[in-house]
Scaffold this motif. Structure first.
Motif, PDB file in Angstrom:
ATOM      1  N   MET A  53     -11.136  -1.270   2.434  1.00  0.00           N
ATOM      2  CA  MET A  53     -11.975  -1.688   1.599  1.00  0.00           C
ATOM      3  C   MET A  53     -12.154  -1.148   0.352  1.00  0.00           C
ATOM      4  O   MET A  53     -12.236  -1.890  -0.795  1.00  0.00           O
ATOM      5  N   LYS A  54     -11.313   0.060   0.098  1.00  0.00           N
ATOM      6  CA  LYS A  54     -11.392   1.025  -1.399  1.00  0.00           C
ATOM      7  C   LYS A  54     -10.370   0.058  -2.100  1.00  0.00           C
ATOM      8  O   LYS A  54     -10.655  -0.144  -3.477  1.00  0.00           O
ATOM      9  N   ASN A  55      -9.275  -0.510  -1.439  1.00  0.00           N
ATOM     10  CA  ASN A  55      -8.219  -1.023  -2.462  1.00  0.00           C
ATOM     11  C   ASN A  55      -8.716  -2.280  -2.818  1.00  0.00           C
ATOM     12  O   ASN A  55      -8.189  -2.905  -3.761  1.00  0.00           O
ATOM     13  N   VAL A  56      -9.670  -2.917  -2.186  1.00  0.00           N
ATOM     14  CA  VAL A  56     -10.222  -4.212  -2.794  1.00  0.00           C
ATOM     15  C   VAL A  56     -10.905  -4.238  -3.879  1.00  0.00           C
ATOM     16  O   VAL A  56     -11.095  -5.151  -4.818  1.00  0.00           O
ATOM     17  N   ILE A  57     -11.754  -2.876  -4.087  1.00  0.00           N
ATOM     18  CA  ILE A  57     -12.435  -2.613  -5.242  1.00  0.00           C
ATOM     19  C   ILE A  57     -11.650  -2.250  -6.509  1.00  0.00           C
ATOM     20  O   ILE A  57     -10.529  -1.657  -6.295  1.00  0.00           O
ATOM     21  N   HIS A  58     -12.172  -2.833  -7.799  1.00  0.00           N
ATOM     22  CA  HIS A  58     -11.607  -2.627  -9.107  1.00  0.00           C
ATOM     23  C   HIS A  58     -11.455  -1.147  -9.131  1.00  0.00           C
ATOM     24  O   HIS A  58     -12.544  -0.140  -8.835  1.00  0.00           O
ATOM     25  N   GLN A  61     -14.578   2.326  -8.565  1.00  0.00           N
ATOM     26  CA  GLN A  61     -14.479   2.814  -6.982  1.00  0.00           C
ATOM     27  C   GLN A  61     -15.180   4.038  -7.071  1.00  0.00           C
ATOM     28  O   GLN A  61     -15.904   4.340  -6.148  1.00  0.00           O
ATOM     29  N   LYS A  62     -15.190   4.880  -8.301  1.00  0.00           N
ATOM     30  CA  LYS A  62     -15.823   6.168  -8.094  1.00  0.00           C
ATOM     31  C   LYS A  62     -17.161   6.231  -7.790  1.00  0.00           C
ATOM     32  O   LYS A  62     -17.664   7.074  -6.821  1.00  0.00           O
ATOM     33  N   ILE A  63     -17.818   5.521  -8.617  1.00  0.00           N
ATOM     34  CA  ILE A  63     -19.370   5.435  -8.177  1.00  0.00           C
ATOM     35  C   ILE A  63     -19.780   4.931  -6.846  1.00  0.00           C
ATOM     36  O   ILE A  63     -20.545   5.446  -6.284  1.00  0.00           O
ATOM     37  N   ILE A  64     -19.097   3.921  -6.325  1.00  0.00           N
ATOM     38  CA  ILE A  64     -19.276   3.580  -4.892  1.00  0.00           C
ATOM     39  C   ILE A  64     -18.719   4.616  -3.893  1.00  0.00           C
ATOM     40  O   ILE A  64     -19.742   4.903  -3.049  1.00  0.00           O
ATOM     41  N   LEU A  65     -17.755   5.218  -4.039  1.00  0.00           N
ATOM     42  CA  LEU A  65     -17.264   5.926  -2.998  1.00  0.00           C
ATOM     43  C   LEU A  65     -17.964   7.294  -3.316  1.00  0.00           C
ATOM     44  O   LEU A  65     -18.125   7.968  -2.265  1.00  0.00           O
ATOM     45  N   ASP A  66     -18.506   7.786  -4.306  1.00  0.00           N
ATOM     46  CA  ASP A  66     -19.432   9.009  -4.533  1.00  0.00           C
ATOM     47  C   ASP A  66     -20.628   8.923  -3.781  1.00  0.00           C
ATOM     48  O   ASP A  66     -21.120   9.674  -3.202  1.00  0.00           O
ATOM     49  N   ASN A  67     -21.202   7.624  -3.852  1.00  0.00           N
ATOM     50  CA  ASN A  67     -22.441   7.497  -3.240  1.00  0.00           C
ATOM     51  C   ASN A  67     -22.325   7.259  -1.613  1.00  0.00           C
ATOM     52  O   ASN A  67     -23.136   7.821  -0.953  1.00  0.00           O
ATOM     53  N   ARG A  91     -16.433  -4.930  -9.518  1.00  0.00           N
ATOM     54  CA  ARG A  91     -15.455  -5.984  -9.497  1.00  0.00           C
ATOM     55  C   ARG A  91     -14.588  -5.819  -8.100  1.00  0.00           C
ATOM     56  O   ARG A  91     -14.426  -4.874  -7.852  1.00  0.00           O
ATOM     57  N   ILE A  92     -14.180  -6.814  -7.499  1.00  0.00           N
ATOM     58  CA  ILE A  92     -13.199  -6.732  -6.352  1.00  0.00           C
ATOM     59  C   ILE A  92     -11.917  -7.789  -6.842  1.00  0.00           C
ATOM     60  O   ILE A  92     -12.040  -8.569  -7.522  1.00  0.00           O
ATOM     61  N   PHE A  93     -10.891  -7.495  -5.937  1.00  0.00           N
ATOM     62  CA  PHE A  93      -9.578  -8.360  -6.079  1.00  0.00           C
ATOM     63  C   PHE A  93      -9.658  -9.203  -4.874  1.00  0.00           C
ATOM     64  O   PHE A  93      -9.595  -8.727  -3.944  1.00  0.00           O
ATOM     65  N   ARG A  94      -9.607 -10.289  -5.114  1.00  0.00           N
ATOM     66  CA  ARG A  94      -9.379 -11.401  -4.129  1.00  0.00           C
ATOM     67  C   ARG A  94      -7.860 -11.224  -3.610  1.00  0.00           C
ATOM     68  O   ARG A  94      -7.123 -10.666  -3.997  1.00  0.00           O
ATOM     69  N   LYS A  95      -7.603 -12.083  -2.537  1.00  0.00           N
ATOM     70  CA  LYS A  95      -6.373 -12.009  -1.830  1.00  0.00           C
ATOM     71  C   LYS A  95      -5.294 -12.586  -2.860  1.00  0.00           C
ATOM     72  O   LYS A  95      -4.200 -12.126  -2.822  1.00  0.00           O
ATOM     73  N   ASN A  96      -5.663 -13.398  -3.564  1.00  0.00           N
ATOM     74  CA  ASN A  96      -4.647 -14.156  -4.478  1.00  0.00           C
ATOM     75  C   ASN A  96      -4.527 -13.490  -5.767  1.00  0.00           C
ATOM     76  O   ASN A  96      -3.829 -13.636  -6.667  1.00  0.00           O
TER      77      ASN A  96
END
Length: 733
Positions: A421-426, A430-436, A454-459
């Motif tokens: 899940m972390k790798n999908v997030i820009h 990442q920091k603010i989401i993982l900190d919370n 932001r996230i990265f799609r599979k493409n």
């Protein structure tokens, strides 16, 4: 037996003995010589005293009888009667024989009335009686001096050494507030309880008037120790109070338990029920108690329940959580019923306590939960919003919209770990989401539930999503319900809008700057022409030049407002604070508006303090005051009233500008303090001066907030005036 006792008493006391019935005073019997009787026995036996004797004598006899009953002591009275042709004097002694009978000893004192030997004998007899009683007895005179006290009194209080009664018995230095002496003059006897700090005992005292041989008024008091009686009475009262309180509390507790509870005997009679049980039956609880179950329920239903109760009685064991369906006034209810035996001292079942837990709501909830789960799945699968459930850092559910946003299949996503899940997030998000997430796992509360990232799609393409999460219970364990929306297009539109706003601000600023140079030239030539024409005294040309000059000034002000608004939006507006007196600035601003005030013929009143010194930007706050005062002048019809007030509250000052002008409708107020938020008054047949750029209040708001203050307004509606306020902190730095 009673005759023998009376015969012996007669031998001792002599002359005549009567038996009176209590409380009616009926003559029951007598022993004595008939020569002492005023009437033949047949004429008074079985009759009341007041039927035999005159009123005064009757009252004396009845009062003495009642006193003997109340005090349970010997009561003496003197009575004079005419017997035959002579007046006889009798000394009567009343003694309580039993609860229903008083014995009256009558002695003929006619010949012995003045005999000292007889008096001495009587005194000794009385003293023997008084000193042998267990009750305390004392006599006092009108000066509160103790004349006599018996051994019982001395045993409790010690030897009396000529003390006052209130000192001897109560340890007081002054008489009691409610002394018996005044009361016993009015009534035959007085009874009272009191506590003695000397003996630390409680006494019951009966006092009655008593006259000495010299006709001096004395008070005879009988003192009975009732300490233990009072303690027992108090203990009983406390016990009763506790029992009643406990009973009430228990009943209150049972009545507030939202489950049906009943208490029955072994004959199927209801002893007690709580309110909830009564509610299910549709009766008042007191209508159910002390009734047999057959009086409440149909016979078939009673037999069904009684069969279970009999098992409890016979086996002497409780039945717990028996699931039953009851037909009640509230409809069919599902309950978990428990039957508990209550045993007597012999170990036999004497009562059955029935406790039922109403599980109807749970049954309904289970049904609704199944329906809700089906509905959730149907809605989720057809929703344009991405929906997912994450539990213990694992994906438990996602709908098709989530897979469409991510570009991954449902099977791929459900195998993801936290790292996936972390790798999908820009990386920048990442920091603010993982900190919370870490703070949440540590148990912190009130964390943000809404994120944009932001996230990265599979493409490999970047997608902006709006993510909202809320805690839920999923399969009996905590989880997070996640909703996601693809906002990529919205973000792009916002970025384009920001570019356009920036471009607009730059264009306005650049245009304003470009206009200022030619406008300055025009203004200079207009001033020159005015000077030349004034030399030639051409009035028409001068008026035309005045109009041109006024238009140039208005245009200059508009350009300056546009530039200031642009600086405010770009956060480039700067203030320079110095120590000034705000009162002086208000006077200065009013003087600047004097020409416009005179033109509109307004009255302006100042209610301001003369020394309001603190640090602020003179030029900037001057602009705020000019804007508010000029607006009040322009939008108030001629001959109006304008007031300016100041008020210091704690560490700030509040300035207000009040007018009785055209005011504002509620829907108009939302446009105030916004850029170009002008309320159009032109062409509405109002006696006002229309015009303006709509930037004055916008700039004023920015200036006030830059000082750390606030600006606001109040208006009750059209033609009801308005009041504009702004506050400034009175800081010294």
């Amino acid at each position: 037996m009673r005759k023998k006792i009376f015969k012996k008493s007669f031998d001792l006391f002599g002359d005549l003995i009567f038996l009176l019935n209590v409380p009616d005073g009926i003559f029951l019997d007598y022993i004595g010589e008939k020569k002492y009787l005023a009437l033949p026995p047949k004429q008074f036996l079985g009759k009341r005293v007041d039927e035999v004797f005159p009123p005064q004598e009757s009252e004396t006899l009845l009062s003495a009888m009642n006193l003997a009953v109340k005090s349970n002591t010997l009561v003496k009275v003197d009575l004079s009667l005419i017997i035959g042709d002579s007046l006889k004097h009798f000394a009567l002694t009343f003694m309580l024989y039993d609860e229903e009978t008083v014995v009256v000893f009558a002695r003929d004192n006619t010949e012995l009335k003045n005999s000292e030997s007889v008096a001495e004998m009587e005194r000794k007899n009385i003293l023997n009686i008084l000193e042998s009683t267990e009750d305390g007895l004392y006599i006092i005179d009108e000066n509160h001096d103790i004349v006599y006290c018996n051994p019982t009194i001395e045993k409790d209080f010690g030897k009396n050494l000529g003390q006052k009664c209130y000192t001897y018995l109560l340890g007081r230095t002054i008489p009691c507030e409610h002394c018996f002496f005044e009361q016993i003059k009015k009534v035959s006897s007085v009874k009272r309880k009191y506590y003695s700090p000397i003996t630390k005992k409680i006494y019951e005292v009966v006092s009655t008037p008593y006259y000495s041989a010299k006709k001096n008024l004395l008070k005879l008091s009988i003192l009975r120790d009732i300490t233990e009686k009072e303690k027992a009475k108090k203990a009983l009262e406390e016990s009763e109070k506790k029992y009643k309180k406990l009973s009430r509390e228990l009943e209150l507790i049972l009545d507030n338990i939202p489950e049906p509870i009943n208490y029955k005997d072994i004959h199927n009679n209801f002893v007690k029920v709580n309110k909830y049980y009564a509610k299910l039956v549709g009766m008042d609880k007191h209508e159910i108690e002390n009734k047999n179950a057959l009086e409440i329920y149909p016979k078939k239903l009673v037999q069904q329940y009684w069969k279970i109760d009999k098992q409890v009685i016979e086996k002497k064991r409780p039945i717990i959580d028996l699931e039953e369906q009851w037909d009640t006034k509230l409809g069919k209810r599902w309950v978990l019923s428990s039957k508990i035996p209550i045993f007597d001292d012999e170990g036999e079942v004497s009562r059955i306590l029935g406790i039922a837990k109403d599980i109807t709501e749970r049954k309904i909830a289970e049904t609704k939960l199944r329906e809700s789960e089906e509905m959730f799945r149907t809605i989720a699968e057809n929703s344009v919003m991405g929906i997912g459930i994450i539990q213990k850092n694992q994906v438990k559910y996602i709908n098709k919209t989530v897979t469409n946003i991510l570009g991954y299949s449902e099977e791929e996503v459900k195998t993801w770990t936290l790292e996936d899940m972390k790798n999908v997030i820009h990386p920048e998000d990442q920091k603010i989401i993982l900190d919370n997430l870490t703070r949440k796992q540590k148990g912190e509360k009130n964390l943000p539930v809404n994120y944009r990232y932001r996230i990265f799609r599979k493409n490999g393409s970047i997608c902006w999503i709006d993510n909202y999460s809320t805690p839920i219970i999923y399969n009996d364990h905590p989880a997070d319900l996640i909703t996601v929306i693809d906002i990529t297009e919205n973000i792009r539109a916002q970025q384009e809008l920001i570019k356009l706003n920036t471009l607009r601000s730059e264009l306005l600023s650049r245009t304003s700057h470009e206009l200022k140079t030619p406008l300055s030239v025009i203004k200079g030539y207009a001033e020159l022409l005015k000077h030349l024409e004034s030399l030639q005294s051409d009035e028409e040309a001068l008026e035309t030049l005045e109009i041109i000059d006024k238009g140039i000034n208005n245009l200059e002000m508009l350009i300056e407002n546009i530039l200031q608004a642009s600086r405010a939006k770009a956060k480039q507006f700067e203030i320079e604070k110095k120590t000034y007196n705000l009162s002086e600035l208000i006077h200065h601003s009013v003087n600047e508006m004097e020409g416009l005030l005179n033109l509109r013929e307004h009255d302006l009143t100042l209610h301001i303090e003369e020394n309001i010194t603190f640090r602020f930007d003179w030029k900037a706050i001057s602009q705020v005051l000019r804007n508010l005062i000029s607006n009040a002048i322009k939008y108030t019809p001629s001959h109006g009233n304008i007031e300016i007030h100041t008020e210091k509250i704690k560490n700030e000052v509040i300035v207000s500008v009040k007018d009785n002008g055209v005011g504002f409708e509620r829907e108009e107020t939302q446009f105030l303090f916004t850029e170009f938020g002008k309320i159009e008054r032109y062409g509405k047949d109002m006696d006002v001066i229309p015009g303006g750029s709509g930037l004055g209040l916008f700039i004023s708001k920015y200036i006030v907030e830059l000082h750390g203050g606030k600006i606001w307004m109040e208006s009750k509606g059209r033609n009801k005036g308005s009041m504009f306020y702004f506050s400034l902190p009175m800081s010294s730095f």
